[in-house]
Design a protein around this motif. Structure first.
Motif, PDB file in Angstrom:
ATOM      1  N   LEU A 163       0.818  -1.212   0.000  1.00  0.00           N
ATOM      2  CA  LEU A 163       0.000   0.000   0.000  1.00  0.00           C
ATOM      3  C   LEU A 163       0.853   1.264   0.000  1.00  0.00           C
ATOM      4  O   LEU A 163       0.564   2.220  -0.718  1.00  0.00           O
ATOM      5  N   ARG A 164       1.928   1.276   0.768  1.00  0.00           N
ATOM      6  CA  ARG A 164       2.736   2.499   0.904  1.00  0.00           C
ATOM      7  C   ARG A 164       3.411   2.904  -0.405  1.00  0.00           C
ATOM      8  O   ARG A 164       3.798   4.067  -0.580  1.00  0.00           O
ATOM      9  N   ASP A 165       3.570   1.940  -1.340  1.00  0.00           N
ATOM     10  CA  ASP A 165       4.262   2.232  -2.601  1.00  0.00           C
ATOM     11  C   ASP A 165       3.314   2.609  -3.729  1.00  0.00           C
ATOM     12  O   ASP A 165       3.759   3.132  -4.752  1.00  0.00           O
ATOM     13  N   ARG A 166       2.023   2.354  -3.563  1.00  0.00           N
ATOM     14  CA  ARG A 166       1.094   2.571  -4.673  1.00  0.00           C
ATOM     15  C   ARG A 166       0.971   4.042  -5.042  1.00  0.00           C
ATOM     16  O   ARG A 166       0.953   4.407  -6.220  1.00  0.00           O
ATOM     17  N   ALA A 167       0.858   4.897  -4.030  1.00  0.00           N
ATOM     18  CA  ALA A 167       0.670   6.326  -4.290  1.00  0.00           C
ATOM     19  C   ALA A 167       1.846   6.904  -5.063  1.00  0.00           C
ATOM     20  O   ALA A 167       1.668   7.791  -5.905  1.00  0.00           O
ATOM     21  N   ARG A 168       3.043   6.383  -4.802  1.00  0.00           N
ATOM     22  CA  ARG A 168       4.223   6.903  -5.504  1.00  0.00           C
ATOM     23  C   ARG A 168       4.218   6.530  -6.978  1.00  0.00           C
ATOM     24  O   ARG A 168       4.831   7.227  -7.800  1.00  0.00           O
ATOM     25  N   ALA A 169       3.548   5.439  -7.327  1.00  0.00           N
ATOM     26  CA  ALA A 169       3.505   4.994  -8.716  1.00  0.00           C
ATOM     27  C   ALA A 169       2.366   5.627  -9.502  1.00  0.00           C
ATOM     28  O   ALA A 169       2.374   5.603 -10.745  1.00  0.00           O
ATOM     29  N   LEU A 170       1.392   6.190  -8.795  1.00  0.00           N
ATOM     30  CA  LEU A 170       0.207   6.729  -9.472  1.00  0.00           C
ATOM     31  C   LEU A 170       0.520   7.807 -10.514  1.00  0.00           C
ATOM     32  O   LEU A 170      -0.112   7.815 -11.586  1.00  0.00           O
ATOM     33  N   PRO A 171       1.437   8.751 -10.274  1.00  0.00           N
ATOM     34  CA  PRO A 171       1.689   9.786 -11.279  1.00  0.00           C
ATOM     35  C   PRO A 171       2.066   9.225 -12.649  1.00  0.00           C
ATOM     36  O   PRO A 171       1.724   9.823 -13.680  1.00  0.00           O
ATOM     37  N   ARG A 172       2.731   8.085 -12.675  1.00  0.00           N
ATOM     38  CA  ARG A 172       3.094   7.485 -13.963  1.00  0.00           C
ATOM     39  C   ARG A 172       1.850   7.041 -14.717  1.00  0.00           C
ATOM     40  O   ARG A 172       1.764   7.195 -15.941  1.00  0.00           O
ATOM     41  N   LEU A 173       0.870   6.505 -13.996  1.00  0.00           N
ATOM     42  CA  LEU A 173      -0.365   6.103 -14.653  1.00  0.00           C
ATOM     43  C   LEU A 173      -1.190   7.320 -15.054  1.00  0.00           C
ATOM     44  O   LEU A 173      -1.873   7.312 -16.089  1.00  0.00           O
ATOM     45  N   HIS A 174      -1.137   8.390 -14.254  1.00  0.00           N
ATOM     46  CA  HIS A 174      -1.783   9.644 -14.650  1.00  0.00           C
ATOM     47  C   HIS A 174      -1.213  10.127 -15.986  1.00  0.00           C
ATOM     48  O   HIS A 174      -1.951  10.633 -16.841  1.00  0.00           O
ATOM     49  N   ASP A 175       0.097   9.981 -16.165  1.00  0.00           N
ATOM     50  CA  ASP A 175       0.736  10.387 -17.422  1.00  0.00           C
ATOM     51  C   ASP A 175       0.194   9.576 -18.598  1.00  0.00           C
ATOM     52  O   ASP A 175      -0.018  10.118 -19.695  1.00  0.00           O
ATOM     53  N   HIS A 176      -0.019   8.279 -18.387  1.00  0.00           N
ATOM     54  CA  HIS A 176      -0.584   7.440 -19.446  1.00  0.00           C
ATOM     55  C   HIS A 176      -1.992   7.912 -19.810  1.00  0.00           C
ATOM     56  O   HIS A 176      -2.353   7.958 -20.991  1.00  0.00           O
ATOM     57  N   ALA A 177      -2.789   8.254 -18.810  1.00  0.00           N
ATOM     58  CA  ALA A 177      -4.154   8.720 -19.070  1.00  0.00           C
ATOM     59  C   ALA A 177      -4.143  10.048 -19.828  1.00  0.00           C
ATOM     60  O   ALA A 177      -4.932  10.247 -20.765  1.00  0.00           O
ATOM     61  N   ALA A 178      -3.254  10.949 -19.439  1.00  0.00           N
ATOM     62  CA  ALA A 178      -3.154  12.235 -20.126  1.00  0.00           C
ATOM     63  C   ALA A 178      -2.685  12.043 -21.563  1.00  0.00           C
ATOM     64  O   ALA A 178      -3.182  12.696 -22.489  1.00  0.00           O
ATOM     65  N   ARG A 179      -1.727  11.143 -21.746  1.00  0.00           N
ATOM     66  CA  ARG A 179      -1.231  10.861 -23.093  1.00  0.00           C
ATOM     67  C   ARG A 179      -2.328  10.241 -23.949  1.00  0.00           C
ATOM     68  O   ARG A 179      -2.447  10.558 -25.143  1.00  0.00           O
ATOM     69  N   GLU A 211      -6.234   4.333  -8.507  1.00  0.00           N
ATOM     70  CA  GLU A 211      -6.554   5.312  -7.471  1.00  0.00           C
ATOM     71  C   GLU A 211      -7.388   4.679  -6.360  1.00  0.00           C
ATOM     72  O   GLU A 211      -7.172   4.955  -5.174  1.00  0.00           O
ATOM     73  N   LEU A 212      -8.334   3.831  -6.734  1.00  0.00           N
ATOM     74  CA  LEU A 212      -9.142   3.148  -5.728  1.00  0.00           C
ATOM     75  C   LEU A 212      -8.276   2.265  -4.835  1.00  0.00           C
ATOM     76  O   LEU A 212      -8.418   2.255  -3.610  1.00  0.00           O
ATOM     77  N   ALA A 213      -7.375   1.521  -5.466  1.00  0.00           N
ATOM     78  CA  ALA A 213      -6.520   0.616  -4.700  1.00  0.00           C
ATOM     79  C   ALA A 213      -5.602   1.381  -3.761  1.00  0.00           C
ATOM     80  O   ALA A 213      -5.192   0.864  -2.716  1.00  0.00           O
ATOM     81  N   SER A 214      -5.279   2.618  -4.112  1.00  0.00           N
ATOM     82  CA  SER A 214      -4.380   3.425  -3.282  1.00  0.00           C
ATOM     83  C   SER A 214      -5.127   4.181  -2.197  1.00  0.00           C
ATOM     84  O   SER A 214      -4.630   4.339  -1.076  1.00  0.00           O
ATOM     85  N   ALA A 215      -6.333   4.652  -2.531  1.00  0.00           N
ATOM     86  CA  ALA A 215      -7.059   5.523  -1.614  1.00  0.00           C
ATOM     87  C   ALA A 215      -7.861   4.770  -0.570  1.00  0.00           C
ATOM     88  O   ALA A 215      -8.170   5.300   0.489  1.00  0.00           O
ATOM     89  N   GLN A 216      -8.208   3.530  -0.851  1.00  0.00           N
ATOM     90  CA  GLN A 216      -9.081   2.796   0.054  1.00  0.00           C
ATOM     91  C   GLN A 216      -8.385   2.305   1.315  1.00  0.00           C
ATOM     92  O   GLN A 216      -9.034   1.897   2.269  1.00  0.00           O
ATOM     93  N   GLY A 217      -7.087   2.335   1.305  1.00  0.00           N
ATOM     94  CA  GLY A 217      -6.374   1.822   2.459  1.00  0.00           C
ATOM     95  C   GLY A 217      -6.341   0.306   2.502  1.00  0.00           C
ATOM     96  O   GLY A 217      -6.022  -0.286   3.530  1.00  0.00           O
TER      97      GLY A 217
END
Length: 206
Positions: free
Chosen positions: A38-54, A98-104
């Motif tokens: 769980l502690r590592d998921r939030a750090r990886a999220l920006p990379r997936l945000h980049d894929h969505a923006a692209r 985001e769900l997997a990261s935010a839900q705890g």
């Protein structure tokens, strides 16, 4: 059948290839995020945000090229829907992460990691299929393969749902876990629709 006119063929073909590769990259990253603590998921999220923006950017560029292309209205509409559906799939991947990261939630169940694997495989098939858009008659077997992965994902998400209810627990925890399962079901549905659209182009080809 030549789907793209010579004037626009290479740019459109390249954009769809890039769109598919971006989809696959998002699917691979989603699997990584779900498999992380769980502690590592939030750090990886920006990379997936980049894929969505692209993905959004590529869809817009494809739409602009289609507006200027010399292909039939049916082909333009089908290709536009194809590009939009790929983008919808990447957006659903972003939401799932985001769900997997935010839900705890702690460790994601193995069965959902298997679903992520089926999503990856479907994305690989879509990459292969979109390489064939210039020769759509060669797309005959791709939807069959994507449909097989969808059925596999459906069986896995059903199993995840049944295991969730058997486990029980607080209503809020059950709802959060169910939201994650449903989000993964949406990804599989978008990928299945991508395969349907590619197959429709093949069927409608003269």
């Amino acid at each position: 059948m030549r789907l793209f006119s010579r004037r626009f063929e290479q740019p459109l073909h390249d954009l769809f290839n890039e769109h598919a590769q971006n989809l696959l990259g998002g699917a691979e990253l989603l699997s990584q995020i779900l498999g992380q603590p769980l502690r590592d998921r939030a750090r990886a999220l920006p990379r997936l945000h980049d894929h969505a923006a692209r993905s959004l950017e590529l869809t817009h560029r494809i739409s602009n090229r289609l507006a200027d292309s010399l292909i039939t209205p049916f082909e333009a509409g089908a290709l536009h829907d194809l590009a939009m559906t790929v983008s919808d799939a990447v957006n659903a991947m972003e939401r799932t992460a985001e769900l997997a990261s935010a839900q705890g939630a702690g460790t994601v169940p193995d069965v959902l990691l298997e679903v992520a694997g089926a999503i990856e495989r479907s994305s690989e098939i879509i990459v292969e299929a979109l390489w064939k858009l210039q020769k759509v008659k060669e797309l005959e077997n791709y939807y069959v393969e994507i449909r097989r992965q969808r059925r596999h994902a459906d069986r896995l998400t059903l199993r995840a749902t049944l295991e969730l209810y058997e486990k029980g627990g607080a209503a809020a925890d059950l709802m959060r876990a169910r939201d994650l399962i449903e989000s993964m079901e949406r990804i599989a549905a978008h990928l299945d629709q991508t395969g349907r659209l590619a197959d429709l182009l093949r069927v409608k080809a003269p």
